[in-house]
Design a protein around this motif. Structure first.
Motif, PDB file in Angstrom:
ATOM      1  N   TYR A   1      11.651   3.415   2.172  1.00  9.53           N
ATOM      2  CA  TYR A   1      12.807   4.295   2.290  1.00  9.53           C
ATOM      3  C   TYR A   1      13.812   4.036   1.168  1.00  9.53           C
ATOM      4  O   TYR A   1      13.827   2.982   0.553  1.00  9.53           O
ATOM      5  CB  TYR A   1      13.470   4.130   3.661  1.00  9.53           C
ATOM      6  CG  TYR A   1      14.096   2.777   3.907  1.00  9.53           C
ATOM      7  CD1 TYR A   1      15.466   2.585   3.764  1.00  9.53           C
ATOM      8  CD2 TYR A   1      13.326   1.679   4.285  1.00  9.53           C
ATOM      9  CE1 TYR A   1      16.050   1.347   3.987  1.00  9.53           C
ATOM     10  CE2 TYR A   1      13.897   0.436   4.516  1.00  9.53           C
ATOM     11  CZ  TYR A   1      15.267   0.278   4.368  1.00  9.53           C
ATOM     12  OH  TYR A   1      15.832  -0.954   4.588  1.00  9.53           O
ATOM     13  N   ASP A   2      14.652   5.036   0.959  1.00  7.35           N
ATOM     14  CA  ASP A   2      15.687   4.973  -0.063  1.00  7.35           C
ATOM     15  C   ASP A   2      16.993   4.568   0.611  1.00  7.35           C
ATOM     16  O   ASP A   2      17.568   5.348   1.385  1.00  7.35           O
ATOM     17  CB  ASP A   2      15.824   6.343  -0.728  1.00  7.35           C
ATOM     18  CG  ASP A   2      16.822   6.376  -1.858  1.00  7.35           C
ATOM     19  OD1 ASP A   2      17.651   5.447  -1.985  1.00  7.35           O
ATOM     20  OD2 ASP A   2      16.788   7.361  -2.620  1.00  7.35           O
ATOM     21  N   GLU A   3      17.474   3.363   0.322  1.00  7.93           N
ATOM     22  CA  GLU A   3      18.716   2.854   0.913  1.00  7.93           C
ATOM     23  C   GLU A   3      19.939   3.691   0.554  1.00  7.93           C
ATOM     24  O   GLU A   3      20.957   3.617   1.233  1.00  7.93           O
ATOM     25  CB  GLU A   3      18.978   1.415   0.461  1.00  7.93           C
ATOM     26  CG  GLU A   3      18.101   0.403   1.113  1.00  7.93           C
ATOM     27  CD  GLU A   3      18.448  -1.012   0.656  1.00  7.93           C
ATOM     28  OE1 GLU A   3      18.834  -1.196  -0.519  1.00  7.93           O
ATOM     29  OE2 GLU A   3      18.335  -1.919   1.481  1.00  7.93           O
ATOM     30  N   ASN A   4      19.848   4.467  -0.513  1.00  6.65           N
ATOM     31  CA  ASN A   4      20.964   5.329  -0.892  1.00  6.65           C
ATOM     32  C   ASN A   4      21.068   6.563   0.001  1.00  6.65           C
ATOM     33  O   ASN A   4      22.085   7.248  -0.010  1.00  6.65           O
ATOM     34  CB  ASN A   4      20.838   5.771  -2.355  1.00  6.65           C
ATOM     35  CG  ASN A   4      20.938   4.593  -3.295  1.00  6.65           C
ATOM     36  OD1 ASN A   4      21.828   3.754  -3.147  1.00  6.65           O
ATOM     37  ND2 ASN A   4      20.025   4.511  -4.243  1.00  6.65           N
TER      38      ASN A   4
ATOM     39  N   ASP B   1      20.208   3.918   5.677  1.00  7.66           N
ATOM     40  CA  ASP B   1      20.252   2.458   5.636  1.00  7.66           C
ATOM     41  C   ASP B   1      19.462   1.838   6.787  1.00  7.66           C
ATOM     42  O   ASP B   1      19.055   2.509   7.727  1.00  7.66           O
ATOM     43  CB  ASP B   1      21.689   1.931   5.562  1.00  7.66           C
ATOM     44  CG  ASP B   1      22.534   2.290   6.767  1.00  7.66           C
ATOM     45  OD1 ASP B   1      22.005   2.374   7.893  1.00  7.66           O
ATOM     46  OD2 ASP B   1      23.747   2.473   6.587  1.00  7.66           O
ATOM     47  N   TYR B   2      19.253   0.553   6.664  1.00  2.42           N
ATOM     48  CA  TYR B   2      18.445  -0.202   7.624  1.00  2.42           C
ATOM     49  C   TYR B   2      19.035  -0.130   9.030  1.00  2.42           C
ATOM     50  O   TYR B   2      18.296  -0.052  10.009  1.00  2.42           O
ATOM     51  CB  TYR B   2      18.307  -1.649   7.146  1.00  2.42           C
ATOM     52  CG  TYR B   2      17.278  -2.452   7.894  1.00  2.42           C
ATOM     53  CD1 TYR B   2      15.919  -2.150   7.803  1.00  2.42           C
ATOM     54  CD2 TYR B   2      17.662  -3.531   8.687  1.00  2.42           C
ATOM     55  CE1 TYR B   2      14.973  -2.897   8.487  1.00  2.42           C
ATOM     56  CE2 TYR B   2      16.714  -4.291   9.356  1.00  2.42           C
ATOM     57  CZ  TYR B   2      15.372  -3.965   9.263  1.00  2.42           C
ATOM     58  OH  TYR B   2      14.438  -4.707   9.937  1.00  2.42           O
ATOM     59  N   ASP B   3      20.358  -0.115   9.148  1.00  3.45           N
ATOM     60  CA  ASP B   3      20.999   0.011  10.459  1.00  3.45           C
ATOM     61  C   ASP B   3      20.523   1.272  11.176  1.00  3.45           C
ATOM     62  O   ASP B   3      20.179   1.228  12.359  1.00  3.45           O
ATOM     63  CB  ASP B   3      22.530   0.091  10.329  1.00  3.45           C
ATOM     64  CG  ASP B   3      23.172  -1.249  10.117  1.00  3.45           C
ATOM     65  OD1 ASP B   3      22.868  -1.902   9.105  1.00  3.45           O
ATOM     66  OD2 ASP B   3      23.985  -1.640  10.976  1.00  3.45           O
TER      67      ASP B   3
ATOM     68  N   THR C   1      20.780  -8.266  10.258  1.00  5.40           N
ATOM     69  CA  THR C   1      21.140  -6.919  10.716  1.00  5.40           C
ATOM     70  C   THR C   1      20.487  -6.643  12.066  1.00  5.40           C
ATOM     71  O   THR C   1      21.137  -6.134  12.985  1.00  5.40           O
ATOM     72  CB  THR C   1      20.725  -5.856   9.683  1.00  5.40           C
ATOM     73  OG1 THR C   1      21.374  -6.142   8.446  1.00  5.40           O
ATOM     74  CG2 THR C   1      21.085  -4.459  10.145  1.00  5.40           C
TER      75      THR C   1
ATOM     76  N   SER D   1      13.210   0.467  -0.545  1.00  2.86           N
ATOM     77  CA  SER D   1      13.176  -0.669   0.369  1.00  2.86           C
ATOM     78  C   SER D   1      12.046  -0.465   1.372  1.00  2.86           C
ATOM     79  O   SER D   1      11.504   0.636   1.502  1.00  2.86           O
ATOM     80  CB  SER D   1      14.505  -0.796   1.103  1.00  2.86           C
ATOM     81  OG  SER D   1      15.533  -1.075   0.187  1.00  2.86           O
TER      82      SER D   1
ATOM     83  N   SER E   1      18.633 -10.646   5.199  1.00  3.05           N
ATOM     84  CA  SER E   1      19.567  -9.554   5.485  1.00  3.05           C
ATOM     85  C   SER E   1      19.035  -8.670   6.613  1.00  3.05           C
ATOM     86  O   SER E   1      19.777  -8.302   7.531  1.00  3.05           O
ATOM     87  CB  SER E   1      19.808  -8.730   4.226  1.00  3.05           C
ATOM     88  OG  SER E   1      20.626  -7.618   4.518  1.00  3.05           O
ATOM     89  N   GLN E   2      17.752  -8.318   6.551  1.00  2.00           N
ATOM     90  CA  GLN E   2      17.162  -7.520   7.627  1.00  2.00           C
ATOM     91  C   GLN E   2      17.187  -8.276   8.951  1.00  2.00           C
ATOM     92  O   GLN E   2      17.485  -7.697   9.994  1.00  2.00           O
ATOM     93  CB  GLN E   2      15.728  -7.108   7.286  1.00  2.00           C
ATOM     94  CG  GLN E   2      15.627  -6.001   6.281  1.00  2.00           C
ATOM     95  CD  GLN E   2      14.212  -5.497   6.100  1.00  2.00           C
ATOM     96  OE1 GLN E   2      13.235  -6.066   6.593  1.00  2.00           O
ATOM     97  NE2 GLN E   2      14.064  -4.402   5.370  1.00  2.00           N
TER      98      GLN E   2
END
Length: 175
Positions: A59-62, A65-67, A107, A2, A103-104
Motif C-alpha cells: 500500500y501507499d502510505e501517502n 495509513d497503517y492505522d 501502532t 509499504s 512502528s507497526q
C-alpha cells in the motif's frame, strides 16, 4: 510502498475487503506464521503446519495509513474469537497481525488498547507476531471473490464484510 500482513479467517474474505481500499496496490492470499517451508493449501487447512491463512498487502502510505488498515482489519472480523471466524475453525483461521517493524507493532498495540477500552465487550485475542516468510497461495486462491461472486460461501461470508466496509469506511474505498 509499504507492506502489511494480516490473518483474520479465510484469506478469500480478507483479500476481497482490502482490495477495495484506495492506496492498496496489491493484496495476495497466502500463508504465514507456521513451521514448514512452502506449505500446500491442503496441509494448512488441515491445521498441520502452524500457518495462518493470511494476506500480504502492498500500500501507499501517502494515500492510506497503517492505522486505517488496522481499523478495517478489526471491523471486518471478530478479533475476540480464538481460532475461529464464522464457519472456519482452527489455528489456521486465527486473528493475527504479522508486523514488519517496531512502528507497526506499536501502532497495533495502541489500536488494540483503544478498541478493548472503547469498542469490544470481550477482549481482543489477535496475536501480534513478527513477520516471517509469506508463502503465496496458488492461482485459484487469488482474487477468489471477484471471480466467484455467485459462490454461496462468498455470498454468506464475504458480502457482509464488504457491507461493513462500505458502511464504515466509504471515504477510503476505490471508486
Amino acid at each position: 510502498m509499504s507492506e502489511a500482513i494480516f490473518a483474520n479467517g479465510c484469506f478469500w474474505c480478507t483479500q476481497a475487503v482490502f482490495q477495495r481500499l484506495k492506496g492498496v496496490e496489491s493484496v495476495r492470499s497466502g500463508f504465514t506464521g507456521g513451521t514448514i517451508k512452502n506449505p500446500a493449501y491442503r496441509e494448512v487447512v488441515m491445521g498441520n503446519t502452524g500457518h495462518a491463512e493470511a494476506i500480504h498487502i502492498v500500500y501507499d502510505e501517502n494515500v492510506i495509513d497503517y492505522d486505517i488498515l488496522l481499523y478495517v482489519f478489526f471491523s471486518t472480523h471478530d478479533p475476540t474469537t480464538l481460532n475461529r471466524q464464522g464457519y472456519d475453525v482452527g489455528t489456521q483461521y486465527r486473528s493475527a497481525i504479522f508486523y514488519k517493524n517496531d512502528s507497526q507493532k506499536q501502532t497495533a498495540e495502541r489500536v488494540i488498547k483503544t478498541l478493548n477500552a472503547e469498542v469490544f465487550d470481550d477482549k481482543i485475542v489477535t496475536q501480534l507476531q513478527p513477520a516471517t516468510a509469506f508463502y503465496e497461495a496458488t492461482k485459484e486462491h487469488q482474487d477468489f471473490y471477484n471471480k466467484n461472486t455467485e459462490y454461496r460461501y462468498c455470498q454468506l461470508v464475504i458480502e457482509p464484510k464488504l457491507k461493513t466496509l462500505k458502511d464504515k469506511f466509504s471515504p477510503y474505498l476505490k471508486s
